[in-house]
Design an enzyme around this catalytic site. Sequence first.
Site, mmCIF file in Angstrom:
data_model
loop_
_atom_site.group_PDB
_atom_site.id
_atom_site.type_symbol
_atom_site.label_atom_id
_atom_site.label_comp_id
_atom_site.label_asym_id
_atom_site.label_seq_id
_atom_site.Cartn_x
_atom_site.Cartn_y
_atom_site.Cartn_z
ATOM 1 N N HIS A 112 -19.579 41.533 68.917
ATOM 2 C CA HIS A 112 -19.260 40.122 68.700
ATOM 3 C C HIS A 112 -17.873 40.010 68.093
ATOM 4 C CE1 HIS A 112 -20.631 41.524 64.780
ATOM 5 N NE2 HIS A 112 -19.984 40.520 64.241
ATOM 6 N N ASP A 158 -16.058 37.559 65.019
ATOM 7 C CA ASP A 158 -16.640 36.759 63.941
ATOM 8 C C ASP A 158 -16.421 35.264 64.112
ATOM 9 O OD1 ASP A 158 -17.850 38.848 62.625
ATOM 10 O OD2 ASP A 158 -16.102 39.286 61.388
ATOM 11 N N HIS A 169 -16.402 43.723 67.563
ATOM 12 C CA HIS A 169 -16.880 44.820 66.722
ATOM 13 C C HIS A 169 -18.398 44.796 66.644
ATOM 14 C CE1 HIS A 169 -16.476 41.355 64.051
ATOM 15 N NE2 HIS A 169 -17.485 41.873 63.361
ATOM 16 N N ARG A 190 -17.781 41.249 52.204
ATOM 17 C CA ARG A 190 -16.978 40.692 53.298
ATOM 18 C C ARG A 190 -16.310 39.385 52.891
ATOM 19 N NH1 ARG A 190 -18.690 38.482 59.337
ATOM 20 N NH2 ARG A 190 -18.789 36.389 58.506
HETATM 21 FE FE LIG Z 1 -18.973 40.666 62.390
#
Ligand SMILES: [Fe+2]
Length: 292
Positions: free
Chosen positions: A118, A120, A267, A283
């Site tokens: 995918h 982000d 990724h 993240r």
């Molecule tokens: Fe991701």
Amino acid sequence: MSETVELTVQKPVGLTVTPHDNGFGAEIGGIDLTKSIRDADFAWVHKAFLDYKVLVFRAQKLDDEAHHRLARYFGELEGHINKSTRHQALPKIQIFSNVKEDGSTTGEHPEKGTLVWHTDKSYVATPSLTTILRSPAIASVGGDTLFADMTRAYYNLSTETRARIDGMAAVHDWKRSREKSKERPATAEEIAAAPPVVHPMVRTHPETGLKAIYLGNHASHIVDMAIDEGEALISELEAHATQSEYIYRHKWQVDDVLMWDNRCTMHCVEPYDATKERRIVHRVVVKGDKPL
Ligand SMILES: [Fe+2]
């Protein structure tokens, strides 16, 4: 296509940029991300980010505040609609962890959507520019993060295929994405916050001018095409883009900082044994602009 960005600032003494063998991704050395970044250093980090798309910084003992500060050099931070992974005190930070407070494991991957290819937040109108991760705890086996170079994959398509897909658009849908990755279903609140959006299947990078295939698990189907036919074309393009020649596999070390350009990469995370391994990733995501 031109592969690198021109820069008039001399590379600062001590800063190193070591590209990976296939020219996708680079390791940056000679910089301490716990401190403020000098303008000249940032200019070269930013150039490397545009040239190589994935950057690795080793042995960076960041805390959450320093993680925030690093992200702000690249733009405005944004939160995530999934409340279950939000840092309680710093909601712009997400924590992907399979470790409970008592140190035992949950036995489950914290977000199954990360296990499939995918890019982000492509399910929103202005998807993420970059995602920056740090790794306080890593899995000893599995848990690698894999990247696909969607720019190189695009330019290596046949002329006919590029001409065919250049004008196409795909629907990106958080709800459908959750179904495909077998995650818990999207809540009514999440669906309201992230209704389906349409993006071009080939986007032009706003800073480099290069094109890239723009798909991934959040892409559900293609506009003006039968659902099954669209799904098949998305699968075909993703299979092309995830061949080994377009891949960088990141093998984590504790205190890595890893960041990537969501505008031209996909990724996914390799599964790991979530009953035995302890894996914690923090993240932060920086806002991007509307794909064109
Ligand atoms: Fe991701």
